[in-house]
Design an enzyme around this catalytic site. Structure first.
Site, PDB file in Angstrom:
ATOM      1  N   GLU A 123       0.792  -0.943  -0.026  1.00 35.02           N
ATOM      2  CA  GLU A 123      -0.010   0.248  -0.105  1.00 35.02           C
ATOM      3  C   GLU A 123       0.646   1.340  -0.044  1.00 35.02           C
ATOM      4  OE1 GLU A 123      -3.598   0.427  -0.120  1.00 35.02           O
ATOM      5  OE2 GLU A 123      -3.466  -1.483  -0.550  1.00 35.02           O
ATOM      6  N   SER A 389     -46.366 -33.152  27.360  1.00 35.16           N
ATOM      7  CA  SER A 389     -46.294 -34.003  28.385  1.00 35.16           C
ATOM      8  C   SER A 389     -44.813 -33.748  29.459  1.00 35.16           C
ATOM      9  CB  SER A 389     -46.229 -35.170  28.140  1.00 35.16           C
ATOM     10  OG  SER A 389     -47.286 -35.621  27.548  1.00 35.16           O
TER      11      SER A 389
END
Length: 694
Positions: A123, A389
């Site tokens: 860069e 249940s």
């Protein structure tokens, strides 16, 4: 000419002859021409200087104008980075990051040297030589872009990129470039090169919501930035040019090609040796798969939901230590997804959830759905479904607290409440049965009878006392689990049976610290205290233990461990549940469809038990078995157990189940003689009579 020669009226001497004048005129003309040529060159120089001066003034004015659009220099300050929340597992490993950045701040000193150098190489190779703006770099970029007939390089330095990220919008314009340069000069004046580079590495965007190199390393490679390899560092360095296009999890070939360019630049600059470069090129970086398939994000979401209860506003990074075991989290996710992948279509089951916690409420694993990437809805904590249940233990506990025991007998026979006539799944009725057997085999009529005896309000209060916080309807059907609850609530309530009768509040946050290690919160040891009598706990554990011995979860038994639990299936097979526990771990599983579509007979006793056993077999492996509180006192005698399992006695029915599989039959031993219930619904015989069914 004579000294006394006459003068003209002005006192001037008379002109000479024409020839002389012509000669002088010719000579004078030559000198006049030279003066004119020098004047043109001077004028050009002067004009050039003037234009240059005006250009400088113009540029200065332009700079001054754009500088005036920025805050005063003496008021400029690097904006604070949004805080990151690092969410850790119980062993200190990272589960997830939350916050706007996706990762914590790292110092340049803790990174391997080749990581920051990768960014410099690709860069801004003159980073350590320029003063914020690099004219040579700009010229080189322009030249390369022209020769390559396309934009291949940019002229912005790392400092300019940082200035843009810190202070400016992404807008591309001449005005923004001027302001970027101004701010870059200010940054170079204010900070050292390493400080600028560190700021850059912690602020640059890497795609996928990752801001900063730590977030990117975790996001793409599943490791901290300090642990990345040279090949991975090169891939990260190349990624910032175009995060969306070069993300390795989206376009791996492009990411690897760009990383190769970075490695070449690093070798050229002496940042990486030829040998290391060759090795990195031979073994290019690859993204890591999501750990646990992403299910840890369900845990992270839960942490973020409750974090405000423990810490106030914070402006710096914090670290949240959770109770979750990463190995158990991965095991739980695998158990759930493998079972659904294998049998989900067959049973028309699209979703599931699993919650596992210690008896004190510490969550060890939490799976909120089949695939977090596809659905972030957390079914473990948020979805309210009918428990069927699996709600019956609260009914039985209410009865036990009012005098009933595991050997208390009730009729399994038709019952009507107004216009409602609940039935057993098989439409069969076995007559008088013990509560132990009725709960193990999930008989509806017995549960409804008990609910009527103790009252629906008492059932609701019992469930709430154990930790159910969802609204419950105090009606006759509450005994069959028709009020909706969450898996987290159910598992938390069952924990009271596993821990001997103490109420718990499920929790996932163990501690919170600042990045400096300063404690912000630490969970205390104090619990909510006892809510169930130890004797009642023992009876409940004994009855629910039978679910593994003769009942609907018989295939879920794990040898060597005392286990108890309860299956549950809601009406039309819309929900399938199983919640089971040992003395050290409580785990619940829910399966169903988000839109409430009925499954194809998925019941608590099939897929949920399969998932539960798959998970618990691993979770309990290698541990010393922990006894269930009070179980031995109320355990059924071996011959009695065999009798019920065989179907030889009144408790040996094999069909009256609400959508749950029948227990396997065994050779019939001596049958157990039933006993009629007392008027109080309890059993006044002594312990030995109860134990042997006399």
């Amino acid at each position: 000419m004579p000294r006394n020669a006459p003068r003209d009226a002005r006192g001037d001497l008379p002109r000479r002859s024409g020839a002389t004048t012509a000669r002088r005129g010719g000579s004078g003309g030559g000198r006049g021409g030279g003066k004119r040529r020098r004047s043109i060159l001077g004028r050009l120089v002067y004009a050039g200087m003037l234009v240059g001066l005006w250009a400088v003034i113009g540029v200065a004015g332009l700079v001054a104008y754009h500088a005036s659009q920025l805050p005063p220099i003496d008021q400029l300050a690097v904006p604070k980075r949004p805080p990151n929340i690092a969410i850790l597992a119980s062993d200190g490993s990272l589960l997830a990051n939350r916050g706007e950045t996706g990762g914590r701040v790292v110092s340049i000193k803790e990174l391997p040297p080749y990581l920051p150098r990768a960014f410099v190489a690709i860069e801004d190779r003159r980073f350590y030589g320029h003063w914020g703006v690099d004219p040579l770099g700009i010229a080189r970029a322009v030249a390369q872009n022209i020769t390559r007939r396309g934009v291949s390089q940019g002229g912005s330095t790392l400092t300019q990129q940082l200035a843009k990220n810190l202070f400016l919008t992404p807008e591309r314009s001449a005005s923004r470039k001027i302001q970027e340069a101004i701010l870059a000069l200010w940054l170079e004046h204010k900070y050292s090169k390493d400080e600028i580079l560190e700021l850059y590495l912690n602020r640059v965007y890497f795609g996928a919501g990752a801001y900063g190199v730590e977030a990117a390393a975790q996001r793409y490679f599943g490791k901290p930035a300090k642990s990345v390899t040279l090949a991975e560092a090169a891939m990260l360095g190349g990624l910032v040019q175009a995060p969306s296009r070069l993300a390795p999890n989206r376009n791996l070939p492009a990411a690897q090609a760009r990383a190769a360019q970075v490695l070449a630049a690093m070798q050229e600059l002496g940042f990486a040796s030829p040998q290391d470069t060759k090795l990195a090129l031979a073994q290019p970086a690859r993204p890591a798969g999501s750990r646990g398939g992403g299910s840890a994000n369900y845990v992270a979401d839960l942490v973020m939901d409750v974090l405000d209860d423990f810490v106030g506003k914070f402006e710096t990074d914090i670290v949240v230590q959770t109770t979750v075991d990463p190995a158990l989290q991965a095991t739980a996710e695998k158990a759930l997804t493998d079972t659904l992948n294998a049998n989900g279509a067959r049973y028309n089951v699209g979703q599931g959830a699993l919650v596992s916690m210690r008896p004190d409420g510490a969550i060890r694993a939490l799976i909120g759905g089949r695939d977090y990437a596809q659905s972030q809805f957390n079914r473990a904590t948020t979805a309210k479904r009918q428990p069927g249940s699996s709600f019956k233990p609260f009914v039985y506990l209410a009865a036990v607290e009012r005098g009933a025991t595991p050997e208390t007998v009730r009729d399994d026979a038709p019952i009507r409440i107004g216009n409602w006539q609940p039935e057993n799944y098989s439409h069969r009725y076995e007559g008088p049965v013990t509560l132990r057997t009725a709960l193990a085999l999930s008989l509806n009529t017995v549960a409804v009878r008990l609910g009527q005896e103790v009252g629906a309000k008492a059932v609701v209060q019992t469930a709430q006392r154990l930790g159910i916080s969802s609204p419950l309807q105090a009606n006759g059907s509450i005994a069959l689990g028709t009020s909706e609850v969450t898996p987290l609530e159910m598992v938390g309530a069952y924990s009271s049976f596993a821990n001997g009768g103490n109420a718990v509040i499920p929790y996932v946050v163990a501690s919170v610290k600042g990045v400096d290690g300063k404690p912000l919160y630490k969970r205390g040891e104090a619990g909510l205290g006892r809510v169930v009598d130890p004797n009642a706990v023992g009876m409940m554990n004994a009855m629910m233990h039978e679910v593994f011995v003769i009942g609907t979860a018989k295939k879920g038994d794990i040898p060597g461990w005392e286990l108890a639990g309860k299956t549950g299936t809601s009406q039309d097979f819309r929900d399938a549940w199983f919640i089971g526990y040992s003395g050290s771990l409580v785990t619940g599983v829910w399966l169903g469809n988000d839109d409430g579509e009925p499954t194809k007979k998925a019941s608590g006793g099939n897929l949920p038990v399969d998932i539960w056993k798959s998970y618990m077999s691993v979770a309990l492996k290698g541990q010393t078995p922990v006894p269930l509180p009070g179980l031995n006192r109320w355990r059924r005698a071996p011959e009695t157990t065999a009798s019920v399992a065989s179907g030889g006695g009144p408790g040996g029915l094999l069909g009256a189940l609400l959508g749950e599989p029948q227990p396997a039959a065994a050779p019939p031993p001596r049958p157990v003689q039933p006993r009629q219930p007392s008027r109080q619904g309890g059993d006044d015989r002594n312990f030995f009579e109860k134990l042997f069914g006399l």
